[in-house]
Design an enzyme around this catalytic site. Sequence first.
Site, PDB file in Angstrom:
ATOM      1  N   GLU A  35     -10.893   3.847 -46.149  1.00  0.00           N
ATOM      2  CA  GLU A  35     -11.360   2.468 -45.956  1.00  0.00           C
ATOM      3  C   GLU A  35     -11.795   1.771 -47.242  1.00  0.00           C
ATOM      4  O   GLU A  35     -12.980   1.450 -47.429  1.00  0.00           O
ATOM      5  CB  GLU A  35     -12.509   2.441 -44.936  1.00  0.00           C
ATOM      6  CG  GLU A  35     -12.131   2.989 -43.574  1.00  0.00           C
ATOM      7  CD  GLU A  35     -13.205   2.744 -42.518  1.00  0.00           C
ATOM      8  OE1 GLU A  35     -14.314   2.296 -42.871  1.00  0.00           O
ATOM      9  OE2 GLU A  35     -12.932   2.988 -41.326  1.00  0.00           O
ATOM     10  N   ARG A  61     -10.280  16.529 -39.944  1.00  0.00           N
ATOM     11  CA  ARG A  61     -10.268  15.665 -41.133  1.00  0.00           C
ATOM     12  C   ARG A  61     -11.672  15.642 -41.714  1.00  0.00           C
ATOM     13  O   ARG A  61     -12.614  15.188 -41.067  1.00  0.00           O
ATOM     14  CB  ARG A  61      -9.819  14.255 -40.739  1.00  0.00           C
ATOM     15  CG  ARG A  61      -9.897  13.262 -41.880  1.00  0.00           C
ATOM     16  CD  ARG A  61      -9.305  11.886 -41.506  1.00  0.00           C
ATOM     17  NE  ARG A  61      -9.533  10.975 -42.603  1.00  0.00           N
ATOM     18  CZ  ARG A  61     -10.351   9.931 -42.591  1.00  0.00           C
ATOM     19  NH1 ARG A  61     -10.995   9.610 -41.482  1.00  0.00           N
ATOM     20  NH2 ARG A  61     -10.521   9.193 -43.651  1.00  0.00           N
ATOM     21  N   TYR A 119     -11.520   0.317 -34.857  1.00  0.00           N
ATOM     22  CA  TYR A 119     -12.748   0.235 -34.057  1.00  0.00           C
ATOM     23  C   TYR A 119     -12.840  -1.007 -33.183  1.00  0.00           C
ATOM     24  O   TYR A 119     -13.356  -0.953 -32.070  1.00  0.00           O
ATOM     25  CB  TYR A 119     -13.987   0.308 -34.964  1.00  0.00           C
ATOM     26  CG  TYR A 119     -14.187   1.686 -35.546  1.00  0.00           C
ATOM     27  CD1 TYR A 119     -14.841   2.672 -34.824  1.00  0.00           C
ATOM     28  CD2 TYR A 119     -13.668   2.027 -36.798  1.00  0.00           C
ATOM     29  CE1 TYR A 119     -15.005   3.953 -35.324  1.00  0.00           C
ATOM     30  CE2 TYR A 119     -13.829   3.309 -37.312  1.00  0.00           C
ATOM     31  CZ  TYR A 119     -14.491   4.271 -36.568  1.00  0.00           C
ATOM     32  OH  TYR A 119     -14.640   5.541 -37.059  1.00  0.00           O
ATOM     33  N   ASN A 169      -7.687   3.428 -39.362  1.00  0.00           N
ATOM     34  CA  ASN A 169      -8.956   3.537 -38.640  1.00  0.00           C
ATOM     35  C   ASN A 169      -9.114   2.282 -37.815  1.00  0.00           C
ATOM     36  O   ASN A 169      -8.988   1.162 -38.342  1.00  0.00           O
ATOM     37  CB  ASN A 169     -10.141   3.653 -39.603  1.00  0.00           C
ATOM     38  CG  ASN A 169     -10.186   5.013 -40.287  1.00  0.00           C
ATOM     39  OD1 ASN A 169      -9.344   5.881 -40.051  1.00  0.00           O
ATOM     40  ND2 ASN A 169     -11.179   5.194 -41.141  1.00  0.00           N
ATOM     41  N   HIS A 180     -14.511   9.517 -49.536  1.00  0.00           N
ATOM     42  CA  HIS A 180     -15.147   8.835 -48.407  1.00  0.00           C
ATOM     43  C   HIS A 180     -16.495   8.326 -48.913  1.00  0.00           C
ATOM     44  O   HIS A 180     -17.557   8.742 -48.452  1.00  0.00           O
ATOM     45  CB  HIS A 180     -15.270   9.782 -47.209  1.00  0.00           C
ATOM     46  CG  HIS A 180     -15.407   9.083 -45.888  1.00  0.00           C
ATOM     47  ND1 HIS A 180     -14.603   9.345 -44.804  1.00  0.00           N
ATOM     48  CD2 HIS A 180     -16.269   8.126 -45.471  1.00  0.00           C
ATOM     49  CE1 HIS A 180     -14.979   8.592 -43.775  1.00  0.00           C
ATOM     50  NE2 HIS A 180     -15.989   7.843 -44.150  1.00  0.00           N
ATOM     51  N   GLU A 186      -9.262   7.549 -37.599  1.00  0.00           N
ATOM     52  CA  GLU A 186     -10.594   7.415 -36.987  1.00  0.00           C
ATOM     53  C   GLU A 186     -10.510   6.430 -35.830  1.00  0.00           C
ATOM     54  O   GLU A 186      -9.859   5.381 -35.941  1.00  0.00           O
ATOM     55  CB  GLU A 186     -11.641   6.845 -37.963  1.00  0.00           C
ATOM     56  CG  GLU A 186     -12.165   7.799 -38.973  1.00  0.00           C
ATOM     57  CD  GLU A 186     -13.186   7.163 -39.908  1.00  0.00           C
ATOM     58  OE1 GLU A 186     -13.922   6.250 -39.478  1.00  0.00           O
ATOM     59  OE2 GLU A 186     -13.223   7.591 -41.069  1.00  0.00           O
TER      60      GLU A 186
HETATM   61  C1  FCB Z   1     -15.957   3.986 -40.492  1.00  0.00           C
HETATM   62  C2  FCB Z   1     -16.275   5.063 -41.515  1.00  0.00           C
HETATM   63  C3  FCB Z   1     -16.942   6.286 -40.931  1.00  0.00           C
HETATM   64  C4  FCB Z   1     -17.929   5.925 -39.853  1.00  0.00           C
HETATM   65  C5  FCB Z   1     -17.303   5.011 -38.841  1.00  0.00           C
HETATM   66  C6  FCB Z   1     -18.198   4.646 -37.706  1.00  0.00           C
HETATM   67  O1  FCB Z   1     -15.950   2.754 -41.111  1.00  0.00           O
HETATM   68  O2  FCB Z   1     -15.104   5.472 -42.160  1.00  0.00           O
HETATM   69  O3  FCB Z   1     -17.517   7.009 -41.978  1.00  0.00           O
HETATM   70  O4  FCB Z   1     -19.062   5.405 -40.408  1.00  0.00           O
HETATM   71  O5  FCB Z   1     -16.875   3.842 -39.464  1.00  0.00           O
END
Ligand code: FCB
Length: 477
Positions: free
Chosen positions: A181, A92, A311, A309, A136, A382
């Site tokens: 995002e 990607r 995290y 995405n 992006h 992600e």
């Molecule tokens: C996300 C972004 C990516 C990277 C990660 C850690 O928010 O999409 O570009 O910075 O975090």
Amino acid sequence: MSNPDHPPAVGVLDQGPELIFPPGFLWGAATAAYQIEGAATEGGRTPSIWDTFSHTEGRVVAGHTGDVACDHYHRMPSDVRLMAELGLKSYRFSVSWPRVQPGGSGPANAEGLDFYRRLVDELLGHGIEPWLTLYHWDLPQPLEDAGGWPARDTAGRFADYAELVADALGDRVTYWTTLNEPWCSAFLGYGSGVHAPGRSDGADAVRAGHHLMLGHGLAVQALRASRPQAQLGITVNLYPVTPASDAPADVDAARRIDALANRFFLDPVLRGSYPTDLAADLREVTDFGHVRDGDLAVISTPLDLVGVNYYSRHVVAAPVEGAEPEPYWRAPSCWPGSEDVRFVTRGVPVTDMDWEIDAPGLTETLRRVHEEYTDLPLYVTENGSAFVDAVIDGQVDDVDRLAYFDAHLRAAHEAISAGVPLRGYFAWSLMDNFEWAWGYTKRFGMVWVDYDSQARIPKSSARWYAEVIRRNGLAAQ
Ligand code: FCB
């Protein structure tokens, strides 16, 4: 692998039975143009908001910029070979808007498009499925000068750009993500201003969020018309939002942050409406007068897939007097209408970004999207972590990152077992790169990048991931 003799760093895969993923599961890694390409002024590329922002003193840690980054623009063929050595099924990447349409309007720049044509050809030649993200975060600077995402016209410009990329690459690229995002573009870019273009106004952030989604919808319509076979989606960054206690005020704080972080995008895109509580929370900020008749129908144009995405999790509570200053993503200006909500730190292990490690949150997030919003195929577009790495004897043994991936893949598998149609997973990131306002100080890569020599060293997590892909699974614990 560049070092095939080196065994996987941990022995977990040698114990059975395995946790197997569905056949055809799309294993990949992700990057973004400004974070890796460099060559900022080559091949007809003009500045984006991130060039301007990173060249403005005090915006990015240590004054780092993406001018050179990982020099991927010049090293693309060997980077693709590295992906092939890792056994990636998909890659990607994002297209730099100002590289292919300098200035953000008018004709395509053939030289810019040619870079992506060559990239796609290299990928296909190595049996790697290209997954193209159109946006992006690198808005051409002239479009920002004309008002940026808070201006409605930017949505139309984005659809024109999408069409131009589809004309050039649509014959060979199946998977398309419109926006990466939009929360970050809107609320970090125009709310708190910690991301480009660095503006700070709650109403502008909300308008930006709307026009990003409008641009997404218009782009989907344009792509659908020109490339009926394409698989089209959007990528949203989602967080489970948990109240710090059962107290009604904490529960309400969680509702507010969930509305701004998650439902602000999920509801319009997948249901065609804004959440009613969001509009009430934002009544001091905006009257939503920027939303025109028909916009929500465009925004909710049917998709083929949704990218998530993931995290971390947000844990929040009702405001208290004298709350401590917070890290940037908790800055009150990111949360218009909810500025006084308090983000709570639970004391669980965190990454080098200070983001709490919460793998079950991935299962929860995927289940929520599937159970509350859509039957569409989902992809983790992600997921990953920054840790402080060290090169010792030419090796980078990133056990923390490896453990993070391992835990989150187990969480992804659990979501599949619970009935979520999860079709793929993209590690963030293929290699260390320019981590936005943090510059090169945060390393998310499975591959180490030496920014002086541009040497690449696959870390232990990369070797481990290659083995996961080869087996299409993990050892059961
Ligand atoms: C996300 C972004 C990516 C990277 C990660 C850690 O928010 O999409 O570009 O910075 O975090």
